[in-house]
Scaffold this active site. Structure first.
Site, PDB file in Angstrom:
ATOM      1  N   ARG A 107       1.541  20.707 -19.603  1.00 55.65           N
ATOM      2  CA  ARG A 107       2.418  21.172 -19.197  1.00 55.65           C
ATOM      3  C   ARG A 107       2.873  21.269 -17.673  1.00 55.65           C
ATOM      4  NH1 ARG A 107       2.448  27.699 -21.383  1.00 55.65           N
ATOM      5  NH2 ARG A 107       3.217  27.356 -23.192  1.00 55.65           N
ATOM      6  N   LYS A 129      14.220  10.921 -12.116  1.00 54.25           N
ATOM      7  CA  LYS A 129      13.871  11.567 -13.092  1.00 54.25           C
ATOM      8  C   LYS A 129      13.294  10.596 -14.057  1.00 54.25           C
ATOM      9  CE  LYS A 129      19.438  10.621 -13.513  1.00 54.25           C
ATOM     10  NZ  LYS A 129      20.328   9.829 -13.718  1.00 54.25           N
ATOM     11  N   GLU A 171      20.908  -2.862  -7.739  1.00 55.99           N
ATOM     12  CA  GLU A 171      20.822  -1.556  -7.663  1.00 55.99           C
ATOM     13  C   GLU A 171      20.993  -1.254  -5.884  1.00 55.99           C
ATOM     14  OE1 GLU A 171      21.269   1.058  -9.448  1.00 55.99           O
ATOM     15  OE2 GLU A 171      19.549   0.208 -11.686  1.00 55.99           O
ATOM     16  N   LYS A 209      19.690   7.106  -1.719  1.00 57.24           N
ATOM     17  CA  LYS A 209      19.292   7.605  -2.578  1.00 57.24           C
ATOM     18  C   LYS A 209      19.118   8.524  -2.426  1.00 57.24           C
ATOM     19  CE  LYS A 209      18.068   7.303  -7.955  1.00 57.24           C
ATOM     20  NZ  LYS A 209      17.199   6.921  -8.616  1.00 57.24           N
ATOM     21  N   GLU A 219      21.364  16.278 -10.988  1.00 58.10           N
ATOM     22  CA  GLU A 219      23.058  15.456 -11.204  1.00 58.10           C
ATOM     23  C   GLU A 219      24.459  16.725 -12.329  1.00 58.10           C
ATOM     24  OE1 GLU A 219      23.110  11.098 -13.565  1.00 58.10           O
ATOM     25  OE2 GLU A 219      23.219  12.570 -14.521  1.00 58.10           O
ATOM     26  N   ARG A 223      25.246  13.506  -7.421  1.00 63.06           N
ATOM     27  CA  ARG A 223      24.539  12.353  -7.870  1.00 63.06           C
ATOM     28  C   ARG A 223      24.973  11.547  -9.207  1.00 63.06           C
ATOM     29  NH1 ARG A 223      17.879  13.342  -9.154  1.00 63.06           N
ATOM     30  NH2 ARG A 223      17.448  11.675 -10.153  1.00 63.06           N
ATOM     31  N   ASN A 227      25.416   6.623 -10.725  1.00 63.01           N
ATOM     32  CA  ASN A 227      25.879   5.995 -12.108  1.00 63.01           C
ATOM     33  C   ASN A 227      27.184   4.950 -12.525  1.00 63.01           C
ATOM     34  OD1 ASN A 227      24.181   7.126 -14.108  1.00 63.01           O
ATOM     35  ND2 ASN A 227      24.905   9.119 -13.125  1.00 63.01           N
ATOM     36  N   HIS A 230      26.538   1.930 -14.851  1.00 62.75           N
ATOM     37  CA  HIS A 230      25.966   1.762 -15.381  1.00 62.75           C
ATOM     38  C   HIS A 230      26.408   2.859 -17.106  1.00 62.75           C
ATOM     39  CE1 HIS A 230      23.463   0.887 -12.075  1.00 62.75           C
ATOM     40  NE2 HIS A 230      21.695   1.985 -12.938  1.00 62.75           N
ATOM     41  N   HIS A 234      24.824   0.581 -19.193  1.00 60.25           N
ATOM     42  CA  HIS A 234      23.689   0.581 -20.189  1.00 60.25           C
ATOM     43  C   HIS A 234      24.035   0.866 -21.224  1.00 60.25           C
ATOM     44  CE1 HIS A 234      21.587   4.098 -17.227  1.00 60.25           C
ATOM     45  NE2 HIS A 234      20.942   3.138 -17.730  1.00 60.25           N
ATOM     46  N   HIS A 249      17.952  -5.114 -17.158  1.00 58.81           N
ATOM     47  CA  HIS A 249      18.444  -3.912 -15.952  1.00 58.81           C
ATOM     48  C   HIS A 249      19.256  -4.488 -15.434  1.00 58.81           C
ATOM     49  CE1 HIS A 249      19.522   0.480 -15.502  1.00 58.81           C
ATOM     50  NE2 HIS A 249      19.167   0.341 -14.512  1.00 58.81           N
TER      51      HIS A 249
END
Length: 345
Positions: A107, A129, A171, A209, A219, A223, A227, A230, A234, A249
């Site tokens: 955990r 993330k 980026e 950022k 998000e 936020r 993207n 993306h 993606h 990427h």
């Protein structure tokens, strides 16, 4: 510049890391690497503490629950406790997956992220993330949790190929386009990569950022602007995972930024001169790629995490330096964007 306390800039990684370990006093320490970071980056960590090293195979294909099981098994066999520490030394795959494995083992145990690529230093390591790919879907399983420390050492960039550096620079372009028009103008006038001030670049992108993720950590709204490029990027990157030709990427995001800039143009959110400026700069810096047919992209687009009510949501430019989120477009508009991209190859 406003920088979070957990982010540390340095060019003396061993000294900074030793100070953090002395602060946290973990009972056991492991370093997660791949074959590249083990060879080029691990020797920089000259630590007095006893550490265990787990090396995994590099690449997006390894970013899976199965690899997490390998990490969890290793930590279990080494007798790691909640007071132990995992140091994730690598690019975005290592950071995302190692962080997720740390956040879920017992955990949650302490973890540091030491990003070694430009992509991970300016983007992937900031904002908490974490996650892995699942059933061919990128970052489909994960959570939000900040590392106990992110250590940014620009000397690691010396270990990268020009292609890897360029991938990370996508980026940087994105951050400027969505948030800082003056920064975009600076990028346009610099002779990348020979004239880039890496120290300024790292701090500027972390600041951009961090401002966004601090306001919207999970998000729900703002936020989502991160993207930009993306949604289609993606989908294209995921499609390429099953192809013979590889696609990094940042290369996919570069493609996505041109496509989504054209979507912004179709919605009258940017004008033709802005579209041309973006397209000319990005297409000059990055090689053109083969875009799959829209019918092949649609199943991937439908799995995008920003979607609501089964509808694909885009983050699109509202002029250079600003971005809107949760924008809808038609299949015809996506087709137009693909046709535009192919016309500027």
């Amino acid at each position: 510049m406003i920088i979070p306390d957990y982010i540390h800039f340095t060019t003396e990684i061993d000294s900074t890391l030793s100070q953090l370990i002395n602060r946290d006093q973990p009972d056991k320490i492991a370093v997660l690497t791949d074959e590249n970071t083990e060879k080029f980056c691990l020797p920089k960590l000259k630590l007095n503490a006893e550490i265990s090293v787990l090396k995994i195979v590099s690449g997006e294909h390894q970013k899976t629950i199965a690899t997490c099981e390998e990490i969890w098994r290793f930590l279990t066999e080494k007798g790691f406790s909640r007071n132990s520490l995992l140091i994730n030394l690598g690019g975005g795959v290592i950071g995302d997956m190692g962080g997720f494995a740390s956040a879920t083992f017992k955990r949650g145990i302490r973890f540091y992220t030491i990003p070694t690529t430009l992509l991970s230093q300016v983007d992937a390591s900031i904002g908490g993330k974490l996650g892995v790919d699942f059933e061919g879907l990128k970052n489909h399983i994960g959570c939000f949790k900040n590392p106990d420390a992110v250590i940014l050492d620009s000397t690691f960039l010396e270990t990268l190929s020009s292609r890897e550096l360029k991938s990370g620079f996508a980026e940087v372009i994105k951050h400027a386009l969505i948030r800082d028009a003056d920064y975009w103008q600076r990028i346009l006038t610099e002779n990348y990569p020979s004239e880039v001030d890496w120290e300024f670049l790292l701090k500027k992108n972390v600041e951009i950022k961090n401002k966004v993720v601090t306001e919207d950590p999970t998000e729900r709204g703002l936020r989502k602007i991160l993207n930009f490029g993306h949604t289609l990027g993606h989908a294209i990157e995921t499609w390429y995972l099953d192809q013979k030709e590889d696609l990094l990427h940042g290369e996919a995001v570069a493609c996505g930024m041109i496509l989504e800039s054209h979507l912004s143009y179709q919605l009258d959110m940017i004008d033709k001169s802005e579209l041309d400026q973006i397209s000319n700069f990005v297409s000059h810096l990055y090689k053109s790629v083969t875009i799959p047919q829209l019918s092949q992209l649609q199943p991937l687009l439908k799995q995008d995490k920003k979607n609501t009510e089964g509808k694909v949501n885009f983050s699109l430019l509202q002029g250079i330096g600003q971005c809107a989120w949760d924008r809808r477009v038609t299949d015809e508009m996506i087709g137009n964007a693909i046709e535009y991209y192919n016309s500027i190859k």
